[in-house]
Design an enzyme around this catalytic site. Structure first.
Site, PDB file in Angstrom:
ATOM      1  N   GLU A 209       0.849  -1.188   0.000  1.00 39.95           N
ATOM      2  CA  GLU A 209       0.000   0.000   0.000  1.00 39.95           C
ATOM      3  C   GLU A 209       0.886   1.240   0.000  1.00 39.95           C
ATOM      4  OE1 GLU A 209      -2.205  -1.128   3.491  1.00 39.95           O
ATOM      5  OE2 GLU A 209      -1.071   0.186   4.795  1.00 39.95           O
ATOM      6  N   HIS A 247      -4.463   3.247   8.089  1.00 35.15           N
ATOM      7  CA  HIS A 247      -3.288   2.622   8.700  1.00 35.15           C
ATOM      8  C   HIS A 247      -2.304   3.708   9.096  1.00 35.15           C
ATOM      9  CE1 HIS A 247      -3.355  -1.730   6.962  1.00 35.15           C
ATOM     10  NE2 HIS A 247      -4.045  -1.634   8.071  1.00 35.15           N
TER      11      HIS A 247
END
Lengths: 288, 388
Positions: A209, A247
């Site tokens: 990511e 996150h």
């Protein structure tokens, strides 16, 4: 064959009497994981569904020869729990808890390095070798034994992709979650190295990511050292810079950690990067 | 959590690092009153949590008491990158002989703090050539021992009086970094002013996950009001610029959902990460937040691991029955108890998909239809493909 965990793994659960610990004890047991001990300070001498509970990890290790530990304790106490496991000589420490202070995480990793323990997480879904052993919180039914190693930064997205693989008859050797935090114990590189040496793994899927430079570092390693084919999907192409995307590690700062820099680096290292998650399946079908 | 510059400097000052003499003001009158005994010229700096405020006109200089009032009034009227200026910092203007850069950050891959220093401060560190930057990793067990700072200043090739002071500052900012659970302490520029070395600007980011250890620190948020509200519910929410509201479970899944929407030509208005095991009540609240943002459509993308799909379905049905759903809603459900969840939705006239790409394609189409429908003056519910 597998990396990190297999049918011989002897697991200790730190925080076995807590809400998460007791729920996932049941799930892991159903999967066939050998759970030999639990640790819950002050509750030593008790048993949870046939698993003996100890006050300390040291005692658990002495009595049961456990060699892996999974941590389900609240973040403020996690550093202590991880230090305890590492000091007791546990080889693999999987930290599921999230919101651990980053300075604590750095200290845990320094101590693990000193003692030769492997830490997976924090803020990870854990590790699973399908058909043999599950040390984590992933749903049991989406995994099937096979020849593709999977390493991911995020939980549900990896369930999605692994679930798709399984539906299409593609099994996994081991699936590892690195964790969504800034500082985690294992990097893509560490797992790529293990998968490269593991004879039953024929290909590797990386699920990355935006944010940080983990994927760029992995690309450098793949270019220099890897012979096995690597496939990747990077989430966050359409995420704006400067926003923390759920996150702690998923934030683009300055010109670092962008989707483009990751895809370019991986592409130059010979990695096939899927634009959409489902495209990984076709790539794997062609390879296997 | 970012600290305002004046708070960062307060912390630096408290920990023995020289900062310019300064006063904080929230109104023109306060600015006037607090600067009565200050020497001019002064610098007036708007206190906002975004970078680039100099370029945005957020820093002004004044030579007299009248000029201070004028500048204060202008600054307190400004908005910088969406942040309203509520506070200004008024400081003695320093004589600048040299500008250095000094910071301590976290190197995630090496899992260690890293000291970054350069003789070329005052600009963005990313604009400084690599060979002019000294980077030195620090073992978290030992911290910045004096020899480490000596090695760094030696590399920088500074004059002796400056070197001595920078060495001391380095040790002190490391201790601050460690003791306050910072993710970043940056002094830029660290100014050499005559024989003194002073922190002319500072950025300190504190690790939010460690705030339980720091009851003395204020809680500062750069989130929008809605983002704050959702945070209090224990969920993660980010506002974006498009028109499709998104709920997904898991951060990676949420990011991938945005990408898939983008792939099919749509764009996300926001995303809400419903987390691993959200309850019926929480899912219901989450959906209400999404609807409050007035999107053209909503996509719910759930891959149930711990999350049970029948719980998600139940929450949706409750919202539909109690408040109604005024825009097209597309649901993708796969995972634990998905068959049960899909069946429940169908009984209540809500269509659910199993594949992510199908659901994404559909929601993009419906969002476009809803938008155009709205322009023609139709009510949202008329084009709601799922309301029947």
């Amino acid at each position: 064959m597998a990396i990190l965990v297999n049918a011989d793994t002897r697991l200790c659960i730190q925080g076995i009497t807590g809400h998460q610990g007791s729920f996932h004890r049941g799930q892991m047991k159903d999967y066939g994981t050998k759970i030999v001990a639990g640790v819950s300070p002050g509750k030593g001498g008790k048993e949870v569904e046939g698993v003996p509970v100890f006050n300390t990890v040291a005692k658990a290790r002495e009595k049961t020869a456990c060699n892996a530990s999974i941590i389900f304790v609240p973040a403020p106490f996690c550093k202590d729990a991880a230090f305890e496991a590492i000091d007791a000589g546990i080889e693999l420490v999987v930290i599921i808890s999230e919101h651990i202070p980053v300075q604590d995480a750095m200290e845990v990793m320094a101590f693990a390095r000193e003692r030769g323990s492997t830490v997976v997480g924090p803020n990870t879904f854990g590790v699973i070798t399908p058909g043999q052993c599950k040390v984590g919180i992933m749903p049991n039914r989406y995994y099937r034994p096979g020849e593709v190693g999977v390493v991911a930064r995020s939980g549900t997205l990896s369930y999605q992709i692994v679930g798709d693989m399984t539906l299409n008859g593609i099994g996994q050797s081991t699936v590892v979650g690195l964790g969504g935090d800034r500082v985690v114990g294992c990097e893509f590189i560490d797992m790529l190295e293990l998968f490269e040496q593991e004879p039953n793994t024929r290909a590797i899927v990386m699920i990355g990511e935006i944010g940080g430079t983990r994927e760029e570092e992995a690309a450098r390693y793949i270019k220099e050292k890897m012979k096995k084919p690597v496939f990747a999907y990077i989430a966050g192409k359409s995420s704006p810079p400067g926003k923390r995307m759920g996150h702690a590690g998923a934030i683009i700062e300055g010109n670092k950690g962008t989707f483009e820099s990751k895809v370019t680096a991986l592409g130059e290292a010979g990695v096939q990067v899927a634009e959409m998650p489902w495209q990984l399946i076709d790539m794997l079908k062609k390879e296997l | 959590m970012k600290l305002y510059e004046y708070m960062a400097k307060e912390l630096l000052g408290k920990n023995g690092i020289p900062v310019p003499r300064g006063e904080v003001a929230g109104s023109t009158a306060e600015a006037k009153e607090k600067t009565e005994e200050m020497d001019t010229p002064v610098a007036l700096k708007s206190q906002v949590l975004s970078g680039g405020r100099g370029k945005a006109g957020g820093i002004k200089f004044a030579e007299s008491s009248e000029e201070i009032s004028e500048a204060a009034e202008e600054l307190l009227d400004m908005k910088i990158k969406g942040y309203k200026v509520d506070t200004i910092l008024i400081e003695e203007k320093l004589q600048i002989d040299q500008e250095l850069y000094l910071s301590i950050a976290i190197d995630a891959v090496n899992k260690k703090p890293v000291v970054i220093a350069s003789k070329e401060g005052g600009v963005d560190i990313e604009e400084v050539p690599e060979d002019k930057i000294v980077k030195r990793h620090v073992d978290p067990k030992w911290g910045v021992e004096p020899y480490i700072s000596r090695e760094i200043v030696d590399e920088l090739d500074l004059d002796q009086i400056v070197s001595k002071q920078v060495t001391k500052i380095m040790k002190k900012i490391y201790d601050l970094f460690k003791n306050y659970d910072a993710e970043l302490v940056e002094i830029n520029p660290l100014v050499v002013s005559g024989e003194k070395v002073v922190a002319a600007d500072a950025k300190i980011n504190i690790d939010e996950d460690a705030l339980f250890r720091h009851s003395d620190l204020p809680k500062i948020s750069d989130k929008t009001a809605l983002e704050k509200k959702v945070e209090e519910m224990g969920l993660s929410f980010v506002e974006l610029e498009g028109d499709i509201a998104i709920m997904a479970n898991g951060a990676g899944m949420a990011m991938a959902t945005l990408d898939v929407i983008d792939y099919f030509g749509g764009s996300a208005a926001n995303f809400l990460d419903a987390g691993g095991g959200a309850s019926v009540k929480l899912t219901k609240q989450a959906l209400e937040v999404l609807l409050s943002t007035n999107p053209n459509a909503v996509l719910i993308n759930i891959f149930g691991g711990i999350t049970r799909c029948d719980d998600v379905a139940n929450a949706l049905i409750q919202v539909k029955n109690e408040t109604g759903i005024p825009v097209p809603l597309v649901i993708r459900l796969m995972g634990t108890n998905d068959e049960k969840g899909v069946e429940m939705l169908q009984e209540n006239g809500i269509k659910a998909y199993r594949m992510m790409d199908e659901a994404a394609k559909k929601v993009v189409e419906l969002a476009k239809g809803h938008k155009e429908g709205g322009k023609k003056g139709k009510k949202g519910a008329d084009v709601d493909g799922n309301s029947g």
